[in-house]
Design a protein around this motif. Structure first.
Motif, short mmCIF file in Angstrom:
data_model
loop_
_atom_site.label_atom_id
_atom_site.label_comp_id
_atom_site.label_asym_id
_atom_site.label_seq_id
_atom_site.Cartn_x
_atom_site.Cartn_y
_atom_site.Cartn_z
N HIS A 92 0.85 -1.20 0.00
CA HIS A 92 0.00 0.00 0.00
C HIS A 92 0.88 1.25 0.00
O HIS A 92 2.11 1.15 0.03
N ARG A 128 -0.41 5.77 3.60
CA ARG A 128 -1.25 4.92 4.43
C ARG A 128 -0.44 4.33 5.59
O ARG A 128 -0.90 4.29 6.73
N GLU A 169 -8.29 1.45 11.80
CA GLU A 169 -8.86 1.29 10.46
C GLU A 169 -10.01 2.26 10.22
O GLU A 169 -10.16 2.79 9.12
N GLU A 170 -10.84 2.51 11.25
CA GLU A 170 -11.93 3.49 11.11
C GLU A 170 -11.39 4.87 10.77
O GLU A 170 -11.91 5.55 9.89
N LEU A 229 -8.40 5.66 9.47
CA LEU A 229 -7.77 5.64 8.15
C LEU A 229 -8.81 5.65 7.03
O LEU A 229 -8.65 6.36 6.03
N LYS A 230 -9.86 4.88 7.21
CA LYS A 230 -10.92 4.83 6.20
C LYS A 230 -11.58 6.20 6.05
O LYS A 230 -11.80 6.66 4.93
N GLU A 231 -11.89 6.84 7.17
CA GLU A 231 -12.51 8.17 7.12
C GLU A 231 -11.60 9.19 6.42
O GLU A 231 -12.09 10.10 5.75
N GLY A 276 -9.66 8.39 3.98
CA GLY A 276 -9.46 7.95 2.60
C GLY A 276 -8.19 7.16 2.39
O GLY A 276 -7.69 7.05 1.26
N LEU A 277 -7.63 6.58 3.45
CA LEU A 277 -6.39 5.82 3.36
C LEU A 277 -6.67 4.33 3.47
O LEU A 277 -6.36 3.68 4.47
N THR A 278 -7.27 3.78 2.43
CA THR A 278 -7.59 2.36 2.42
C THR A 278 -6.47 1.59 1.75
O THR A 278 -5.63 2.14 1.05
N ARG A 279 -6.52 0.28 1.92
CA ARG A 279 -5.51 -0.59 1.30
C ARG A 279 -5.74 -0.70 -0.18
O ARG A 279 -6.78 -0.68 -0.70
#
Length: 178
Positions: free
Chosen positions: A132, A136, A168-169, A171-173, A175-178
């Motif tokens: 990734h 991230r 993970e919550e 990072l997702k918010e 916009g840093l997803t795998r």
């Protein structure tokens, strides 16, 4: 006071334009994580270092003579922080007066949440290893360190699931997803 990020780059050559962009991202992550945890005030200090710098800290504070990716040093854990300011500011020379301002005489460490130290070379290698982006991985390490400052840990499976879920919550918010 608001939630804020201060940072230091201890790597040879120091920070440049690339690192300035990282700070915008990390401030965003700090605010998202802080909001989720109900933390609206405080200061987090981030130190960017290399493998040798973090190895030395790891040896000194954890007794592990090897580099790691992230270390956290909380000023909020336990009964009292390791660093504290006691008493009022006093004059350094005879005849001078100390601070009259009560706010300045208060504990200057009161708003400090703690320090997060990240090895940039380790973050770069791990980003490549996990497939990734570097952003991230840097974000993951920073949020991980921030949650440690608040007292989260991952010694047991249940704690690890909870802590990593929170990471993970955030990072997702952002916009840093795998």
């Amino acid at each position: 006071m608001t939630l804020s990020l201060e940072w230091v780059d201890e790597r040879e050559g120091g920070a440049g334009e690339r690192e300035e962009k990282w700070m915008d991202l990390l401030e965003k992550l700090l605010n998202i994580a802080g909001e989720k945890e109900g933390i609206t005030n405080g200061v987090v200090t981030l130190t960017l270092t290399d493998d040798e710098g973090i190895r030395e800290l790891n040896r000194q504070y954890r007794g592990l003579d090897k580099p790691t990716d992230v270390l956290s040093f909380s000023l909020k854990e336990g009964e009292e922080p390791d660093i504290r300011f006691e008493g009022e500011y006093e004059a350094e020379e005879e005849g001078q007066e100390g601070w009259k301002d009560e706010v300045k005489a208060e504990d200057p460490f009161a708003g400090m949440l703690g320090d997060v130290v990240i090895s940039v070379p380790r973050a770069e290698a791990q980003a490549q290893e996990y497939g990734h982006s570097f952003e991230r991985e840097l974000g993951f390490l920073f949020v991980h360190g921030f949650l440690h400052l608040l007292g989260y840990d991952h010694d047991e499976n249940e704690q690890e699931r909870a802590m990593f879920g929170k990471q993970e919550e955030v990072l997702k918010e952002a916009g840093l997803t795998r």
